[in-house]
Design a protein around this motif. Sequence first.
Motif, short mmCIF file in Angstrom:
data_model
loop_
_atom_site.label_atom_id
_atom_site.label_comp_id
_atom_site.label_asym_id
_atom_site.label_seq_id
_atom_site.Cartn_x
_atom_site.Cartn_y
_atom_site.Cartn_z
N ALA A 26 14.70 -10.87 10.59
CA ALA A 26 13.32 -11.09 11.01
C ALA A 26 13.01 -10.26 12.25
CB ALA A 26 13.06 -12.57 11.28
N TRP A 27 13.95 -10.17 13.18
CA TRP A 27 13.73 -9.37 14.39
C TRP A 27 13.56 -7.89 14.04
CZ3 TRP A 27 11.98 -9.49 19.04
CH2 TRP A 27 12.21 -8.41 19.90
N ASP A 28 14.41 -7.39 13.16
CA ASP A 28 14.31 -5.99 12.76
C ASP A 28 12.96 -5.69 12.12
OD1 ASP A 28 16.87 -5.47 13.70
OD2 ASP A 28 17.81 -5.69 11.72
N VAL A 29 12.53 -6.57 11.24
CA VAL A 29 11.23 -6.37 10.58
C VAL A 29 10.10 -6.53 11.59
CG1 VAL A 29 9.68 -7.20 8.76
CG2 VAL A 29 12.14 -7.06 8.33
N TRP A 30 10.22 -7.50 12.50
CA TRP A 30 9.22 -7.68 13.56
C TRP A 30 9.03 -6.38 14.32
CZ3 TRP A 30 5.24 -10.16 15.30
CH2 TRP A 30 4.91 -10.12 16.66
N CYS A 31 10.12 -5.75 14.69
CA CYS A 31 10.04 -4.48 15.41
C CYS A 31 9.37 -3.40 14.56
CB CYS A 31 11.43 -4.03 15.85
SG CYS A 31 12.14 -5.07 17.14
N ASP A 32 9.67 -3.40 13.27
CA ASP A 32 9.10 -2.40 12.37
C ASP A 32 7.59 -2.54 12.20
OD1 ASP A 32 11.65 -1.41 11.88
OD2 ASP A 32 11.85 -2.41 9.92
N VAL A 33 7.07 -3.76 12.23
CA VAL A 33 5.65 -3.97 11.93
C VAL A 33 4.75 -3.97 13.16
CG1 VAL A 33 6.15 -5.16 9.75
CG2 VAL A 33 5.80 -6.50 11.85
N GLN A 34 5.25 -3.51 14.28
CA GLN A 34 4.43 -3.49 15.49
C GLN A 34 3.25 -2.53 15.39
OE1 GLN A 34 4.74 -5.75 18.16
NE2 GLN A 34 5.80 -6.53 16.37
N THR A 35 3.24 -1.67 14.40
CA THR A 35 2.09 -0.79 14.18
C THR A 35 1.01 -1.47 13.35
OG1 THR A 35 3.11 0.14 12.19
CG2 THR A 35 3.52 1.29 14.28
N GLN A 36 1.24 -2.72 12.94
CA GLN A 36 0.32 -3.41 12.03
C GLN A 36 -0.60 -4.41 12.74
OE1 GLN A 36 -0.03 -2.43 8.85
NE2 GLN A 36 1.45 -0.88 9.49
N TRP A 37 -0.73 -4.31 14.06
CA TRP A 37 -1.62 -5.22 14.78
C TRP A 37 -3.07 -4.87 14.52
CZ3 TRP A 37 -0.49 -9.64 17.13
CH2 TRP A 37 0.84 -9.88 17.47
N ARG A 38 -3.88 -5.89 14.30
CA ARG A 38 -5.33 -5.73 14.21
C ARG A 38 -5.90 -6.01 15.59
NH1 ARG A 38 -8.18 -6.01 9.16
NH2 ARG A 38 -6.66 -5.83 7.47
N HIS A 39 -6.91 -5.25 15.97
CA HIS A 39 -7.52 -5.40 17.29
C HIS A 39 -9.01 -5.61 17.16
CE1 HIS A 39 -3.98 -4.24 19.67
NE2 HIS A 39 -3.67 -3.54 18.59
N GLY A 40 -9.53 -6.47 18.02
CA GLY A 40 -10.96 -6.72 18.11
C GLY A 40 -11.42 -6.39 19.52
N MET A 41 -12.60 -6.84 19.86
CA MET A 41 -13.16 -6.56 21.19
C MET A 41 -12.31 -7.16 22.31
SD MET A 41 -15.77 -4.64 20.79
CE MET A 41 -16.67 -4.80 22.31
N GLY A 42 -11.63 -8.27 22.01
CA GLY A 42 -10.81 -8.94 23.03
C GLY A 42 -9.35 -8.56 22.99
N GLY A 43 -9.00 -7.58 22.17
CA GLY A 43 -7.60 -7.18 22.06
C GLY A 43 -7.01 -7.56 20.71
#
Length: 73
Positions: free
Chosen positions: A3-20
């Motif tokens: 899970a940690w390895d995959v967590w690190c891999d998906v850090q490019t998958q964050w969605r951002h709005g006006m508040g971050g």
Amino acid sequence: MAAWDVWCDVQTQWRHGMGGATGLDYAGVRAHLDELGLSGEERSEVYAGIRAAERATLEARAELAEQEQQANH
């Protein structure tokens, strides 16, 4: 550890709005799990770990933002 390895891999998958950051793009996360060939119970456990890390990250960011706001007033 998976899970940690995959967590690190998906850090490019964050969605951002006006508040971050608002959360992960789950379609991107699922696509990554597909690429890794994860299925069944292992996939469920990794996905649950990612969701837990996401919640913890969002809570920590919200707490930091609140502290900054209080410090600036």
